[in-house]
Design a protein around this motif. Sequence first.
Motif, PDB file in Angstrom:
ATOM      1  N   MET A   1       0.827  -1.209   0.000  1.00 36.95           N
ATOM      2  CA  MET A   1       0.000   0.000   0.000  1.00 36.95           C
ATOM      3  C   MET A   1       0.861   1.259   0.000  1.00 36.95           C
ATOM      4  O   MET A   1       0.568   2.229  -0.684  1.00 36.95           O
ATOM      5  N   ALA A   2       1.937   1.237   0.801  1.00 35.37           N
ATOM      6  CA  ALA A   2       2.820   2.405   0.871  1.00 35.37           C
ATOM      7  C   ALA A   2       3.484   2.677  -0.476  1.00 35.37           C
ATOM      8  O   ALA A   2       3.592   3.822  -0.908  1.00 35.37           O
ATOM      9  N   ALA A   3       3.927   1.584  -1.133  1.00 38.18           N
ATOM     10  CA  ALA A   3       4.558   1.752  -2.444  1.00 38.18           C
ATOM     11  C   ALA A   3       3.561   2.302  -3.457  1.00 38.18           C
ATOM     12  O   ALA A   3       3.900   3.158  -4.278  1.00 38.18           O
ATOM     13  N   TYR A   4       2.330   1.813  -3.379  1.00 38.04           N
ATOM     14  CA  TYR A   4       1.292   2.304  -4.292  1.00 38.04           C
ATOM     15  C   TYR A   4       1.021   3.783  -4.056  1.00 38.04           C
ATOM     16  O   TYR A   4       0.894   4.567  -5.000  1.00 38.04           O
ATOM     17  N   PHE A   5       0.964   4.174  -2.773  1.00 42.23           N
ATOM     18  CA  PHE A   5       0.720   5.575  -2.440  1.00 42.23           C
ATOM     19  C   PHE A   5       1.827   6.466  -2.979  1.00 42.23           C
ATOM     20  O   PHE A   5       1.558   7.541  -3.532  1.00 42.23           O
ATOM     21  N   LEU A   6       3.079   6.029  -2.844  1.00 40.42           N
ATOM     22  CA  LEU A   6       4.204   6.837  -3.325  1.00 40.42           C
ATOM     23  C   LEU A   6       4.188   6.950  -4.843  1.00 40.42           C
ATOM     24  O   LEU A   6       4.487   8.011  -5.401  1.00 40.42           O
ATOM     25  N   ARG A   7       3.825   5.855  -5.529  1.00 41.44           N
ATOM     26  CA  ARG A   7       3.742   5.916  -6.989  1.00 41.44           C
ATOM     27  C   ARG A   7       2.647   6.871  -7.434  1.00 41.44           C
ATOM     28  O   ARG A   7       2.827   7.657  -8.365  1.00 41.44           O
ATOM     29  N   ARG A   8       1.494   6.793  -6.767  1.00 41.55           N
ATOM     30  CA  ARG A   8       0.399   7.692  -7.118  1.00 41.55           C
ATOM     31  C   ARG A   8       0.762   9.139  -6.834  1.00 41.55           C
ATOM     32  O   ARG A   8       0.392  10.051  -7.577  1.00 41.55           O
ATOM     33  N   LEU A   9       1.509   9.362  -5.745  1.00 37.13           N
ATOM     34  CA  LEU A   9       1.936  10.716  -5.407  1.00 37.13           C
ATOM     35  C   LEU A   9       2.883  11.261  -6.463  1.00 37.13           C
ATOM     36  O   LEU A   9       2.792  12.433  -6.864  1.00 37.13           O
ATOM     37  N   GLY A  10       3.790  10.413  -6.942  1.00 45.22           N
ATOM     38  CA  GLY A  10       4.687  10.841  -8.011  1.00 45.22           C
ATOM     39  C   GLY A  10       3.937  11.134  -9.298  1.00 45.22           C
ATOM     40  O   GLY A  10       4.222  12.130  -9.973  1.00 45.22           O
ATOM     41  N   ALA A  11       2.968  10.276  -9.623  1.00 40.29           N
ATOM     42  CA  ALA A  11       2.154  10.516 -10.815  1.00 40.29           C
ATOM     43  C   ALA A  11       1.341  11.794 -10.666  1.00 40.29           C
ATOM     44  O   ALA A  11       1.133  12.528 -11.640  1.00 40.29           O
ATOM     45  N   LEU A  12       0.901  12.074  -9.455  1.00 39.91           N
ATOM     46  CA  LEU A  12       0.140  13.300  -9.200  1.00 39.91           C
ATOM     47  C   LEU A  12       0.995  14.535  -9.461  1.00 39.91           C
ATOM     48  O   LEU A  12       0.522  15.510 -10.043  1.00 39.91           O
ATOM     49  N   MET A  13       2.254  14.493  -9.051  1.00 39.90           N
ATOM     50  CA  MET A  13       3.141  15.625  -9.279  1.00 39.90           C
ATOM     51  C   MET A  13       3.359  15.866 -10.773  1.00 39.90           C
ATOM     52  O   MET A  13       3.339  17.006 -11.245  1.00 39.90           O
ATOM     53  N   ILE A  14       3.549  14.770 -11.515  1.00 41.13           N
ATOM     54  CA  ILE A  14       3.749  14.899 -12.957  1.00 41.13           C
ATOM     55  C   ILE A  14       2.491  15.455 -13.624  1.00 41.13           C
ATOM     56  O   ILE A  14       2.557  16.328 -14.500  1.00 41.13           O
ATOM     57  N   THR A  15       1.343  14.951 -13.188  1.00 41.30           N
ATOM     58  CA  THR A  15       0.077  15.426 -13.752  1.00 41.30           C
ATOM     59  C   THR A  15      -0.141  16.902 -13.452  1.00 41.30           C
ATOM     60  O   THR A  15      -0.604  17.661 -14.308  1.00 41.30           O
ATOM     61  N   LEU A  16       0.192  17.309 -12.249  1.00 43.28           N
ATOM     62  CA  LEU A  16       0.050  18.719 -11.876  1.00 43.28           C
ATOM     63  C   LEU A  16       0.943  19.608 -12.739  1.00 43.28           C
ATOM     64  O   LEU A  16       0.542  20.710 -13.129  1.00 43.28           O
ATOM     65  N   PHE A  17       2.143  19.131 -13.009  1.00 40.49           N
ATOM     66  CA  PHE A  17       3.055  19.900 -13.858  1.00 40.49           C
ATOM     67  C   PHE A  17       2.458  20.078 -15.257  1.00 40.49           C
ATOM     68  O   PHE A  17       2.447  21.181 -15.819  1.00 40.49           O
ATOM     69  N   GLY A  18       1.924  18.986 -15.808  1.00 35.48           N
ATOM     70  CA  GLY A  18       1.283  19.075 -17.112  1.00 35.48           C
ATOM     71  C   GLY A  18       0.051  19.959 -17.085  1.00 35.48           C
ATOM     72  O   GLY A  18      -0.203  20.729 -18.023  1.00 35.48           O
ATOM     73  N   LEU A  19      -0.716  19.860 -15.989  1.00 29.95           N
ATOM     74  CA  LEU A  19      -1.915  20.693 -15.856  1.00 29.95           C
ATOM     75  C   LEU A  19      -1.553  22.167 -15.811  1.00 29.95           C
ATOM     76  O   LEU A  19      -2.231  23.000 -16.437  1.00 29.95           O
ATOM     77  N   SER A  20      -0.491  22.502 -15.090  1.00 31.39           N
ATOM     78  CA  SER A  20      -0.096  23.912 -14.980  1.00 31.39           C
ATOM     79  C   SER A  20       0.290  24.479 -16.342  1.00 31.39           C
ATOM     80  O   SER A  20      -0.058  25.613 -16.680  1.00 31.39           O
ATOM     81  N   ILE A  21       0.982  23.666 -17.159  1.00 24.93           N
ATOM     82  CA  ILE A  21       1.350  24.126 -18.504  1.00 24.93           C
ATOM     83  C   ILE A  21       0.102  24.330 -19.350  1.00 24.93           C
ATOM     84  O   ILE A  21      -0.048  25.338 -20.050  1.00 24.93           O
ATOM     85  N   ALA A  22      -0.826  23.354 -19.284  1.00 22.09           N
ATOM     86  CA  ALA A  22      -2.055  23.441 -20.079  1.00 22.09           C
ATOM     87  C   ALA A  22      -2.880  24.661 -19.688  1.00 22.09           C
ATOM     88  O   ALA A  22      -3.422  25.371 -20.551  1.00 22.09           O
ATOM     89  N   VAL A  23      -2.980  24.924 -18.378  1.00 22.67           N
ATOM     90  CA  VAL A  23      -3.771  26.063 -17.908  1.00 22.67           C
ATOM     91  C   VAL A  23      -3.184  27.375 -18.413  1.00 22.67           C
ATOM     92  O   VAL A  23      -3.901  28.255 -18.906  1.00 22.67           O
ATOM     93  N   VAL A  24      -1.866  27.517 -18.297  1.00 22.39           N
ATOM     94  CA  VAL A  24      -1.218  28.754 -18.741  1.00 22.39           C
ATOM     95  C   VAL A  24      -1.424  28.959 -20.239  1.00 22.39           C
ATOM     96  O   VAL A  24      -1.737  30.067 -20.700  1.00 22.39           O
TER      97      VAL A  24
END
Length: 315
Positions: A1-24
């Motif tokens: 579960m911990a490994a899954y949470f960390l992977r999802r957290l990393g994917a969330l950061m990448i998604t946020l970065f892409g979202l910020s570019i798209a929004v701008v």
Amino acid sequence: MAAYFLRRLGALMITLFGLSIAVVLLVHLVPGTIVNTMMGVSGGGNPVAARALSRFFGLDRPLYVQYLHWLGHAVTGNLGTSWSSGDSVAGLILSGLDVTAELSMLSILVAIAVGVPYGLASAQAPSRVRNWLDVGAVFGLGLPAFWVGSMMILVAAQVFHWSAPIIFPTFLHSPGLNLETMALPAVALGLPSAAVLSQFVADAVHELGREDYVRTARAKGLAQRTVLYRHVVRNAMTRLVTVAGSQLVQMLGGVVVIEQVFSLPGMGRLLINSLAERDYPVVQGTAVVVGVIVMGVNLIIDLLYAAMDPRVHYQ
């Protein structure tokens, strides 16, 4: 579960970065800037003043430079200052977050309170009655939330002489008036999701009713109500968490319109007004915060589903 949470957290950061570019990029694709708005209000067409304002807001720099400047401050929690009001963007978002959060939670409660009983009634009803109930659910799916809200305001104003308060009452200041103000928006936003939940519950009851353990419970002579609520509904509730969570995420999109219809000072209305004023820092900050909330809710739903159903394992 911990490994899954960390992977999802990393994917969330990448998604946020892409979202910020798209929004701008999308924000800057909207015709006009705050300079055009301000020059229009002042009634001037002075190119020297326009260039000075563009330089003041940093609009004369390349877009990637503007983005990197905003991102460098955003990662530290500084979302900047509103170009229109001069207030902190983070402060503006926080002031509207409680309204949006309350509206979303009340709306999902309305959806569950209406959709689950409706779905159970549809699943147990005779075929002729069930067909009419299904028609009602499909009709509810096709109702736009903004239309439902507009009709509610019209009926409440014409029939019950109701009018929204000029100043939004917070729950801590006036719980009764706050719930009275939020009732119509919550119902307008929750009814379409109630239709989705009712269809899901009805289908889940039919599907689980054919499971071997349910047939065994019936063969033992247990009452139909006991079989339904102890075996069928109990297992369907685990799946309901995922569906209700997905509806909550979709509601965040509907909140934008409903807050505008009912003049609620939430994040949705802040986003629309800021976009109209071309207030880029507020639009970008609000969109990213909404993205964080949506992805956070999805992560919580996955973790809750695994906690409620021990057969689910995330690796």
